[in-house]
Structures are given as structure tokens and as C-alpha cells.
Design a protein around this motif. Structure first.
Motif, PDB file in Angstrom:
ATOM      1  N   ASN A 101       0.817  -1.216   0.000  1.00 57.24           N
ATOM      2  CA  ASN A 101       0.000   0.000   0.000  1.00 57.24           C
ATOM      3  C   ASN A 101       0.847   1.260   0.000  1.00 57.24           C
ATOM      4  OD1 ASN A 101      -2.138  -1.753   0.133  1.00 57.24           O
ATOM      5  ND2 ASN A 101      -2.667  -1.312   2.254  1.00 57.24           N
ATOM      6  N   PRO A 110       0.707   0.424  -6.549  1.00 54.18           N
ATOM      7  CA  PRO A 110       0.524  -0.539  -5.446  1.00 54.18           C
ATOM      8  C   PRO A 110       0.016  -1.877  -5.958  1.00 54.18           C
ATOM      9  CG  PRO A 110      -0.365   1.610  -4.848  1.00 54.18           C
ATOM     10  CD  PRO A 110      -0.006   1.693  -6.301  1.00 54.18           C
ATOM     11  N   ALA A 113      -3.603  -2.811  -5.619  1.00 47.15           N
ATOM     12  CA  ALA A 113      -4.606  -2.212  -6.510  1.00 47.15           C
ATOM     13  C   ALA A 113      -4.942  -3.156  -7.655  1.00 47.15           C
ATOM     14  CB  ALA A 113      -4.100  -0.880  -7.064  1.00 47.15           C
ATOM     15  N   ILE A 175      -7.650   0.648  -2.375  1.00 44.59           N
ATOM     16  CA  ILE A 175      -6.329   1.018  -2.872  1.00 44.59           C
ATOM     17  C   ILE A 175      -6.411   1.497  -4.319  1.00 44.59           C
ATOM     18  CG2 ILE A 175      -3.969   0.237  -3.261  1.00 44.59           C
ATOM     19  CD1 ILE A 175      -4.862   0.463  -0.327  1.00 44.59           C
ATOM     20  N   THR A 179      -5.356   5.145  -5.880  1.00 45.90           N
ATOM     21  CA  THR A 179      -4.407   5.238  -6.995  1.00 45.90           C
ATOM     22  C   THR A 179      -4.984   6.060  -8.140  1.00 45.90           C
ATOM     23  OG1 THR A 179      -3.509   3.063  -6.421  1.00 45.90           O
ATOM     24  CG2 THR A 179      -3.036   3.892  -8.623  1.00 45.90           C
ATOM     25  N   ASP A 206      -2.198   7.292   0.696  1.00 45.05           N
ATOM     26  CA  ASP A 206      -1.148   6.280   0.756  1.00 45.05           C
ATOM     27  C   ASP A 206      -0.813   5.862   2.183  1.00 45.05           C
ATOM     28  OD1 ASP A 206      -0.766   6.052  -2.005  1.00 45.05           O
ATOM     29  OD2 ASP A 206       0.510   7.813  -2.049  1.00 45.05           O
ATOM     30  N   GLY A 210      -3.636   3.456   3.481  1.00 45.46           N
ATOM     31  CA  GLY A 210      -2.868   2.229   3.281  1.00 45.46           C
ATOM     32  C   GLY A 210      -2.667   1.467   4.569  1.00 45.46           C
ATOM     33  N   GLN A 213      -6.128   0.030   5.765  1.00 47.18           N
ATOM     34  CA  GLN A 213      -6.582  -1.151   5.027  1.00 47.18           C
ATOM     35  C   GLN A 213      -5.750  -2.392   5.385  1.00 47.18           C
ATOM     36  OE1 GLN A 213      -9.380  -1.306   3.371  1.00 47.18           O
ATOM     37  NE2 GLN A 213      -9.655   0.850   3.909  1.00 47.18           N
TER      38      GLN A 213
END
Length: 237
Positions: A101, A110, A113, A175, A179, A206, A210, A213
Motif C-alpha cells: 500500500n 501498489p 490495486a 487502494i 491510486t 497512501d 494504506g 486497510q
């Protein structure tokens, strides 16, 4: 600077009658693996050469804090019986997802993603849930599919298979959306403005999102596996 959020194929590999492309996700995931491996090697050397007659300092202090935090987190969610069995996997899973992430901070796409990355991680969790359920509950696992009445069997089966789908889609969608938002911002703003303003965007999309998550995915893994094992796992001394 414009960020490209699409997956690209770089090289086609042929193995017999089977062929596949080396894509952006493969390259970025390989870089993440190298970074984690380097971190593990450095951490191992620091721990091996540590002088425990003195208080820990520097990187060793950080490592001990991370390990202690991880042990407490797994213990509070999985109990004393399951913790020794799963803390290494949970720690590795969290580190992998977090590094994936955060890789967007360094210009990489990432890997999380890509649904082809998040789905296998969720399927591993699904297999662990089923295995632990049958291991500790035996036929109670099958009996649970018919509760509260046998008419709920189709619903309970769908619920079981919905777990890896929901876990993988949650991580993937969050994610990927970050992005795409970052790519759009970089594409719409003048290049001069991209040097300053998007920094706040990276902090949220990010770093904060990130880390959140990664925490959510590992937390769900611990909770689902612990629930599958049930009270039977806690009866073992």
C-alpha cells in the motif's frame, strides 16, 4: 509528473502451451518482496548481534516495539492457544499489505490495486477459516451450516464463500480508488502545483488509508479464524 494507474504488460513468457505477461503488478510486487527481504535480513542481524545486557536503542528498540505490539494484538484477538500458531503469519501478512500500500509513495503502482493480488490473500484466509473450523469444531462446523434451522443452509453456504470475496474487494477497491484519484490529480494540475499540494493527498491516500486497510485485512483474518475455531480452541491448555 503524471501517474499511470493502468496495468501494463512488459514481456510475454511462454511455458509449453501456456503463456502469460510480466505486468506492472509482477514488477512492483517483486520490488516489494526485495524490500521486505532486505528489512528481514537487517532485522535478523540486529537481533543476532544485540547486547541484551544493555537497554535496546535505535533500530532494535523499534523492532522490539513492533514485535510486542504485534504479539499483544494477536493475543487480544485470537487468544493464548491460537496466537503461537498465527502470529508469524499475521505479522508477515500485515507487513506485506502495508508495504504494498505504501509503495505508491515511491512512484510504484501498489500491487494491492490489482484484484489478482488481493484475491489470493483472501483465499488463504478462507482456507485457514475452513481448516480451523473443522479442526476444532469437527462436525460442529457442518452442523453450524444448518443453524438456526435447516432452511438457512443455502444462506450460510453463500455467507462462507462471500468472506474472501468481500475481503479481497474491500482492499482492492480502496487502494485502486486512491491510486486513480492520485493519478487524476497529477494529470489535471500544472506540474508546478504537483510539487507541493498533492503531498497532503499522499498522506491520506497512501499513508493513512494504506495503513488502515492493512490493519482491517489482518484484523478480519484474525477475527474470522478465531471465530471458526470457536470456544473449542480455548479449552486446550
Amino acid at each position: 509528473m503524471q501517474v499511470d494507474f493502468f496495468i501494463h504488460g512488459y514481456e510475454q513468457v511462454h511455458i509449453g502451451n501456456f503463456s502469460f505477461y510480466i505486468t506492472t503488478s509482477h514488477v512492483c510486487l517483486a520490488i516489494v518482496f526485495v524490500v521486505i527481504l532486505a528489512f528481514a535480513i537487517v532485522a535478523n542481524r540486529v537481533i543476532a548481534h544485540a547486547d541484551y545486557r544493555k537497554p535496546p536503542t535505535g533500530f532494535l528498540n523499534v523492532l522490539e516495539l513492533l514485535i510486542e505490539t504485534l504479539d499483544n494484538l494477536v493475543m487480544s484477538n485470537m487468544g493464548p492457544v491460537l496466537t503461537p500458531r498465527f502470529r508469524n503469519y499475521i505479522g508477515s501478512l500485515f507487513l506485506l499489505i502495508l508495504t504494498c500500500n505504501l509503495s505508491g509513495l515511491f512512484g510504484l503502482r501498489p500491487p494491492t490495486a490489482d484484484f489478482g493480488v488481493t484475491l489470493p490473500l483472501a483465499l488463504i484466509t478462507f482456507v485457514m477459516i475452513q481448516y480451523q473450523g473443522f479442526k476444532w469444531q469437527k462436525f460442529g462446523k457442518i452442523k453450524g451450516l444448518f443453524e438456526p434451522i435447516f432452511l438457512f443452509l443455502p444462506v450460510n453456504i453463500i455467507s462462507e464463500f462471500a468472506t474472501p470475496v468481500s475481503m479481497s474487494l474491500r482492499l482492492f477497491a480502496n487502494i485502486l480508488s486512491g491510486t486513480m484519484m492520485t493519478a487524476l490529480i497529477y494529470g489535471l494540475l500544472p506540474k508546478v502545483a504537483t510539487l507541493v499540494w498533492p503531498a497532503a493527498l499522499h498522506v491520506y491516500l497512501d499513508v493513512f488509508s494504506g495503513a488502515l486497510q492493512a490493519y482491517v485485512f489482518t484484523m478480519l483474518t484474525m477475527v474470522f479464524v478465531s471465530n471458526a475455531a470457536g470456544d473449542e480452541a480455548q479449552k486446550v491448555s
